[in-house]
Design a protein around this motif. Structure first.
Motif, PDB file in Angstrom:
ATOM      1  N   SER A  21      62.969   4.133  59.179  1.00  0.00           N
ATOM      2  CA  SER A  21      62.936   3.369  57.635  1.00  0.00           C
ATOM      3  C   SER A  21      63.888   1.841  57.528  1.00  0.00           C
ATOM      4  CB  SER A  21      63.542   4.439  56.713  1.00  0.00           C
ATOM      5  OG  SER A  21      64.537   4.968  57.125  1.00  0.00           O
ATOM      6  N   GLY A  24      62.406  -1.038  59.179  1.00  0.00           N
ATOM      7  CA  GLY A  24      60.646  -0.400  58.006  1.00  0.00           C
ATOM      8  C   GLY A  24      59.973  -0.334  59.596  1.00  0.00           C
ATOM      9  N   TYR A  26      56.790   0.294  61.652  1.00  0.00           N
ATOM     10  CA  TYR A  26      55.022   0.706  62.113  1.00  0.00           C
ATOM     11  C   TYR A  26      54.864   0.927  63.163  1.00  0.00           C
ATOM     12  CZ  TYR A  26      50.991   1.482  60.507  1.00  0.00           C
ATOM     13  OH  TYR A  26      49.431   1.928  61.213  1.00  0.00           O
ATOM     14  N   ASN A  54      57.517   1.369  49.805  1.00  0.00           N
ATOM     15  CA  ASN A  54      58.128   0.998  51.078  1.00  0.00           C
ATOM     16  C   ASN A  54      58.093   0.524  51.381  1.00  0.00           C
ATOM     17  OD1 ASN A  54      58.848   4.241  50.311  1.00  0.00           O
ATOM     18  ND2 ASN A  54      57.133   5.013  51.449  1.00  0.00           N
ATOM     19  N   SER A  55      58.364  -1.403  51.232  1.00  0.00           N
ATOM     20  CA  SER A  55      58.255  -2.015  52.110  1.00  0.00           C
ATOM     21  C   SER A  55      59.509  -2.593  52.337  1.00  0.00           C
ATOM     22  CB  SER A  55      57.432  -3.259  51.212  1.00  0.00           C
ATOM     23  OG  SER A  55      55.819  -2.767  51.083  1.00  0.00           O
ATOM     24  N   GLY A  56      59.680  -3.098  53.637  1.00  0.00           N
ATOM     25  CA  GLY A  56      61.467  -3.877  53.840  1.00  0.00           C
ATOM     26  C   GLY A  56      61.478  -5.306  53.089  1.00  0.00           C
TER      27      GLY A  56
END
Length: 162
Positions: A21, A24, A26, A54-56
């Motif tokens: 998290s 970020g 993915y 929830n984007s960085g």
């Protein structure tokens, strides 16, 4: 005091989740995407961002884009808003599968700085027009809703002088 195997395993899972998290992370991106911001407005621009969903951080606080330059920001996926003083707010999403949506007001007649958003891909698929306004009053669509634009490798935001 000894740590049990179960506590150690739980700690490892928690640390991994925190690391993902924080970064970020993915891992579903088959191909990296990028957001490019170009400044053709005749002055330096202090850009700001508002990550959503929830984007960085895309570029972080205090980013100044010098006149006549551009900056590229590699990303797997990003959703949020980018703004510059005197320009319309740009809102967009770039997905890990190359899908994108974007919007920017195309009624920028009184704005001291014009802005466009243009997707690039080889080839783009679906409905992917430029959005916003260029210099000399040339304007395009104001929004490209989700689900209609695919195969986007790069989303380009360009700031122009009036």
């Amino acid at each position: 005091m000894a740590i049990s195997k179960a506590q150690l395993a739980l700690l490892a899972v928690a640390m991994a989740a925190t690391a993902m998290s924080a970064a970020g992370a993915y891992t579903g991106c088959a191909k990296p995407r990028k957001v490019t911001v170009q400044n053709l407005c005749g002055r330096d621009l202090a850009l700001s961002e508002q990550p959503l969903a929830n984007s960085g951080q895309l570029f972080g606080a205090g980013f100044v884009l010098r006149h006549g330059t551009h900056a590229e920001f590699p990303t797997c996926l990003w959703t949020g808003r980018v703004s510059a003083p005197g320009a319309a707010l740009v809102e967009f999403h770039v997905g890990p599968d190359g899908g994108a949506w974007y919007q920017v007001d195309n009624k920028q007649a009184g704005a001291p700085v014009k802005v466009t958003v243009t997707p690039h891909g080889a080839p783009l698929q679906g409905h992917c027009p430029a959005a916003g306004c260029r210099d000399h009053g040339q304007c395009f669509a104001d929004a490209v809703p989700g689900g209609n634009c695919h195969a986007v490798d790069e989303l380009k935001i360009i700031y122009y002088s009036s």
